[in-house]
Write a protein that holds these residues in place. Sequence first.
Motif: not given
Length: 352
Positions: A319-341
Amino acid sequence: MAAPDAATIERALAEFPGLVRPRARPLAGGLINLSFAVTAEDGEFVLQRVNPVFAPEVHENIAAVSEQLRRRGQPSPSLLRSRGGQLYADLGPEGVWRVMTRLPGISFDTVQSPAQASAAGARVAAFHVALDDLEHEFRAVRQGVHDTPAHLHTLAQALAEHPQHRLMPEVAELAEQVVVGFVALPKPGELPQRVCHGDLKFNNLLFLGTGPEEQVVTTGIVDLDTVGRMPLHHELGDAWRSWCNRGGEDQTAASFDLEVFAASLAGYLGALSFALTRAEREALVHGVEWISLELTARFAADALRERYFGWDRERFPAAGEHNLLRARGQWALHRAALATREARAELLLAGR
C-alpha cells in the motif's frame, strides 16, 4: 479487514429480505468501501461492506438526502432495510453491510470531453439546488475532513512513528514541500454552509453510456457516505481536483485542464438557481489548491501507515508504494493548479 469469502457475502445478502434470489459479483471502483453488483429477480442492487471509518448513523444522512432528491425529481439510490428494520446489517466481526438500489448508467475515471464536464457540472448544481432547503441534522459526519492543519499534524505524526519505514526519505521530502505550500495559500474566511455531496470524484457521477451522445447525459450521483454541510469551495475544489486532472490519480505527473474547468463551471452556474456570495466565489478560486494539498498530505501519511486507503495489489508491492505515487500525483496537481490561478479567478469573478 480481510476480503470476505462467498459464505460471508451470502450471509450479508440474507440479511435483506427485500432481495429475491440475489446473485452478487465484485464491483470495481472505490478506495474505501467494498462493493458488489447484485442481480435479483426484483431488480439491480449494490451490496457494500461499509468501511469502519463510517459510523452506522451515516445511513440516516443518506436516506434523508436520497428521499429529498427523489422528491425533487432527481435520481438517487434507495437503501433497503434489513431484517432488523435498520438501513444496514451489522454482522459483527464480518462488518457492517448495506444494500441499495442501483442507478442505471456507467462511470468514467476521467473526464472524456469538455461537453461531459459541462453536463457533470449541471448535475452537481441540480443536486445542490434540490438539497438547498433540506432540514436534517446530519449525524456522524467526518470531523475535520478539510482541517488542513490537522492533516499536516497527522503527516508529522506518521513521520515520527515510522522513522525506519522504507519510504521515509521520499515522504519526508514531500512533507517539507507541503508545509511550505500550506503557508503560502490564502486562508478563507467565514462562508455559507451548503448541503454537499462531500466526495465528487468523477467516477461518482453516472452517465448514460460510452457513445458520443450517451456520455454527455448524466443519470445520477452515487456514494453518499460523505453528505453533509460544508463550504462550497471544499465541494467543488474536490470535484475540480478530480475532473481537471485528466491523467487520473495514479500518475506522478499531472496537468490542470482549464478547458474542462471552464466547461464544468459554465454547466454548474447555468443550472444553479441560488446566488453565490462574492466570498464563495473568491474561495472557489483556491478550493482545488487546498484539496490537492490536503490529499497530498493524506496519501503521504498513509504511505507510511498503510492502513486507510485501498490499493492495487497487481501493480504495487504494498500500500505504501501506491499511496506515495498518489501523493506525488496530487502534489503535481497542486502545482499545476497554482499555475492556472489567474485564469480560474477571471472565470469565477468575472462581472461579480
